[in-house]
Design a protein around this motif. Structure first.
Motif, PDB file in Angstrom:
ATOM      1  N   ASN A   1     -20.466  41.716  -1.378  1.00 52.02           N
ATOM      2  CA  ASN A   1     -21.812  40.931  -1.159  1.00 52.02           C
ATOM      3  C   ASN A   1     -21.819  40.250   0.147  1.00 52.02           C
ATOM      4  O   ASN A   1     -22.677  39.540   0.446  1.00 52.02           O
ATOM      5  CB  ASN A   1     -21.588  39.971  -2.329  1.00 52.02           C
TER       6      ASN A   1
ATOM      7  N   TYR B   1     -19.833  38.001   1.004  1.00 51.65           N
ATOM      8  CA  TYR B   1     -19.563  36.071   0.946  1.00 51.65           C
ATOM      9  C   TYR B   1     -18.549  36.030   1.866  1.00 51.65           C
ATOM     10  O   TYR B   1     -17.424  36.701   2.154  1.00 51.65           O
ATOM     11  CB  TYR B   1     -19.290  36.039  -0.498  1.00 51.65           C
TER      12      TYR B   1
ATOM     13  N   MET C   1     -16.033  39.850  -1.707  1.00 50.24           N
ATOM     14  CA  MET C   1     -16.366  39.471  -0.295  1.00 50.24           C
ATOM     15  C   MET C   1     -16.883  40.601   0.566  1.00 50.24           C
ATOM     16  O   MET C   1     -17.770  40.706   1.205  1.00 50.24           O
ATOM     17  CB  MET C   1     -14.940  38.738   0.383  1.00 50.24           C
TER      18      MET C   1
ATOM     19  N   GLU D   1     -17.399  31.244  -0.685  1.00 51.30           N
ATOM     20  CA  GLU D   1     -18.684  31.403  -1.537  1.00 51.30           C
ATOM     21  C   GLU D   1     -18.061  32.440  -2.631  1.00 51.30           C
ATOM     22  O   GLU D   1     -18.590  32.172  -3.650  1.00 51.30           O
ATOM     23  CB  GLU D   1     -19.667  32.134  -0.635  1.00 51.30           C
ATOM     24  N   ALA D   2     -17.270  33.208  -2.386  1.00 53.29           N
ATOM     25  CA  ALA D   2     -16.552  34.070  -3.490  1.00 53.29           C
ATOM     26  C   ALA D   2     -15.869  33.494  -4.247  1.00 53.29           C
ATOM     27  O   ALA D   2     -16.108  33.627  -5.508  1.00 53.29           O
ATOM     28  CB  ALA D   2     -15.837  35.204  -2.529  1.00 53.29           C
TER      29      ALA D   2
ATOM     30  N   ARG E   1     -18.133  31.432  -6.992  1.00 59.26           N
ATOM     31  CA  ARG E   1     -18.928  32.243  -7.726  1.00 59.26           C
ATOM     32  C   ARG E   1     -17.992  32.713  -8.974  1.00 59.26           C
ATOM     33  O   ARG E   1     -18.088  32.998 -10.045  1.00 59.26           O
ATOM     34  CB  ARG E   1     -19.556  33.398  -7.239  1.00 59.26           C
TER      35      ARG E   1
END
Length: 202
Positions: free
Chosen positions: A148, A150, A145, A154-155, A158
């Motif tokens: 990137n 995110y 997080m 989102e993290a 991934r």
């Protein structure tokens, strides 16, 4: 002949930092990401395949690939991700094998294959030993997080898209626990380096 060691780890685990450590020690480090980046430049084979498959909507104004756009297309669609893997992995593997052969002809004590999807792609068949750099999921999540930008969702998505850490631990031969300080991680890496180079001499 140089030993070929696979170096892998989940996203935001610190694998690239460990790869730099081994390069500074004298290893030849071959990065799957670097090879993929070179082959995705304009007029190169992956570039041509991506444009033929996805269309010119994945190009930026300067004609280069919009990697974030491709990432969005692939990450949200299992069929597209399967196409990408099945198309790119054989091409990248051939390129990696050529680079290994070049490095084997030189005087490197160890050749490190820096490959995020080492086990997923089956590239561990090219190595003698595989080293996993790992962190706990909470550490991984926070680093991803922060690095990137995110959201947590989102993290997590991934992280979930990769092979579970528990499965990677079953397949790896050696480990670098990167939950602590960099100094602690480097001490583990130094110990491995001595083992690898001693084994290469014996």
């Amino acid at each position: 002949m140089a030993r070929v060691i696979g170096l892998t780890g989940g996203i935001a685990s610190g694998k690239s930092t460990m790869a730099r450590f081994f390069r500074d020690k004298g290893a030849a480090v071959l990065s799957a990401d670097t090879i993929a980046f070179a082959l995705a430049k304009p007029r190169q084979i992956l570039y041509r395949l991506y444009v033929a498959h996805f269309g010119e909507g994945i190009l930026q104004a300067d004609g280069t690939l919009d990697r974030r756009a491709i990432g969005r297309l692939v990450f949200d669609n299992d069929a597209e991700r399967q196409w990408l893997d099945e198309t790119t992995h054989p091409i990248l593997e051939r390129a990696m094998r050529r680079q290994i052969a070049v490095k084997q002809a030189k005087n490197f004590p160890v050749i490190i294959l820096d490959v995020p999807l080492l086990f997923e792609a089956g590239w561990d068949k090219m190595t003698e030993e595989n080293c996993l750099v790992f962190v706990d999921e909470a550490v991984q999540l926070a680093r991803l997080m922060r690095r990137n930008g995110y959201t947590e969702a989102e993290a997590r998505a991934r992280i979930a898209a990769q092979m579970p850490l528990s499965e990677k631990k079953k397949r790896a031969d050696t480990f670098i626990d990167n939950n602590g300080s960099l100094e602690e991680s480097f001490l583990q890496a130094e110990k491995l380096w001595k083992e690898w180079t001693h084994a290469g001499i014996s």
